[in-house]
Design a protein around this motif. Structure first.
Motif, short mmCIF file in Angstrom:
data_model
loop_
_atom_site.label_atom_id
_atom_site.label_comp_id
_atom_site.label_asym_id
_atom_site.label_seq_id
_atom_site.Cartn_x
_atom_site.Cartn_y
_atom_site.Cartn_z
N UNK A 1 6.82 -3.48 -1.32
CA UNK A 1 8.01 -2.44 -1.53
C UNK A 1 7.64 -1.72 -2.86
N UNK A 2 6.91 -2.21 -3.83
CA UNK A 2 6.53 -1.55 -4.85
C UNK A 2 5.70 -0.72 -4.83
N UNK A 3 4.64 -0.85 -3.60
CA UNK A 3 3.50 0.33 -3.55
C UNK A 3 4.21 1.22 -2.68
N UNK A 4 5.13 1.07 -1.62
CA UNK A 4 5.82 2.08 -0.83
C UNK A 4 6.64 3.10 -1.84
N UNK A 5 7.30 2.42 -2.86
CA UNK A 5 8.27 2.97 -3.57
C UNK A 5 7.45 3.72 -4.66
N UNK A 6 6.22 3.66 -4.90
CA UNK A 6 5.40 4.18 -6.23
C UNK A 6 5.21 5.84 -5.88
N UNK A 7 5.03 6.33 -7.06
CA UNK A 7 4.86 7.54 -7.20
C UNK A 7 3.54 8.22 -6.34
N UNK A 8 3.31 9.45 -6.30
CA UNK A 8 2.36 10.27 -5.28
C UNK A 8 0.64 9.73 -5.82
N UNK A 9 0.92 9.16 -7.17
CA UNK A 9 -0.85 9.00 -7.69
C UNK A 9 -1.00 7.43 -6.96
N UNK A 10 0.13 6.70 -6.30
CA UNK A 10 -0.27 5.44 -5.86
C UNK A 10 -0.86 5.41 -4.30
N UNK A 11 -1.94 4.98 -4.09
CA UNK A 11 -2.21 4.79 -2.43
C UNK A 11 -1.48 4.13 -1.70
N UNK A 12 -0.97 4.60 -0.73
CA UNK A 12 0.00 3.75 0.19
C UNK A 12 1.33 3.97 0.05
N UNK A 13 1.58 4.54 -1.03
CA UNK A 13 3.00 5.01 -1.31
C UNK A 13 3.75 6.24 -0.32
N UNK A 14 4.99 6.27 -0.34
CA UNK A 14 5.55 7.43 0.55
C UNK A 14 5.63 8.51 0.07
N UNK A 15 5.46 8.60 -1.41
CA UNK A 15 5.62 9.89 -2.02
C UNK A 15 4.07 10.54 -1.84
N UNK A 16 3.03 9.73 -1.73
CA UNK A 16 1.96 10.18 -1.64
C UNK A 16 1.47 10.72 -0.29
N UNK A 17 1.87 10.11 0.82
CA UNK A 17 1.96 10.42 1.96
C UNK A 17 2.75 11.87 2.37
N UNK A 18 4.07 11.78 1.81
CA UNK A 18 4.91 13.04 1.89
C UNK A 18 4.20 14.31 1.09
N UNK A 19 3.30 14.03 0.26
CA UNK A 19 2.52 15.23 -0.31
C UNK A 19 1.45 15.76 0.67
N UNK A 20 0.81 14.70 1.16
CA UNK A 20 -0.30 15.09 2.20
C UNK A 20 0.46 15.75 3.41
N UNK A 21 1.54 15.54 3.68
CA UNK A 21 2.35 16.31 4.78
C UNK A 21 2.58 17.72 4.31
N UNK A 22 3.12 17.71 3.00
CA UNK A 22 3.29 19.06 2.44
C UNK A 22 2.15 19.97 2.32
N UNK A 23 0.98 19.54 1.97
CA UNK A 23 -0.17 20.04 2.00
C UNK A 23 -0.82 20.54 3.15
N UNK A 24 -0.68 19.57 4.22
CA UNK A 24 -1.06 20.00 5.51
C UNK A 24 -0.28 21.06 6.24
N UNK A 25 1.06 21.11 5.92
CA UNK A 25 1.84 22.17 6.42
C UNK A 25 1.38 23.41 5.57
#
Length: 133
Positions: free
Chosen positions: A62-86
């Motif tokens: 849960x800590x990893x998933x809820x971490x910021x965009x600088x943490x691998x495996x986080x939701x925020x990081x994956x959201x940033x990747x989605x935004x970058x791809x779009x």
């Protein structure tokens, strides 16, 4: 000369295959698992013993998933990747990553539910002598 060498290669290959087939057949016959005995209990004692480790593992996830965009495996990081791809116009990549993001978000809900269930298990274990009774 070529025919003799070719025939020798075939004979050696056939001999190796026969040896391997014999060895493999015996190994498979010897390593066949025997049927497991039916369980006699519910594994409460083992679960009570492992509950603290399970709780730490869930919390770490849960800590990893809820971490910021600088943490691998986080939701925020994956959201940033989605935004970058779009923004780059990579619609197929964005769709793939969005599906992963949807699953990752659902994982948070599942892990929180497991955490609540585990809290109930820990209470039960405390009341029942660690599952020994």
């Amino acid at each position: 000369m070529y025919v003799r060498r070719h025939r020798r290669t075939l004979l050696v290959g056939a001999a190796v295959a026969a040896v391997l087939a014999g060895t493999t057949g015996a190994a498979v016959a010897e390593s066949a698992p025997s049927p497991a005995a039916t369980p006699t209990g519910d594994g409460a004692q083992a679960l009570c013993k492992r509950a603290p480790k399970i709780d730490r593992r869930i919390q770490r996830a849960l800590d990893r998933l809820n971490a910021g965009a600088d943490k691998r495996g986080s939701i925020a990081r994956l959201q940033q990747r989605v935004d970058n791809a779009k923004s780059a116009g990579h619609s197929e990549i964005a769709t793939y990553l969005q599906d992963r993001l949807t699953f990752r978000k659902s994982l948070v809900t599942t892990l929180r539910q497991r955490q609540q269930d585990l809290a109930d298990v820990r209470t039960w274990c405390k009341d029942n002598d660690g599952g020994a009774s």
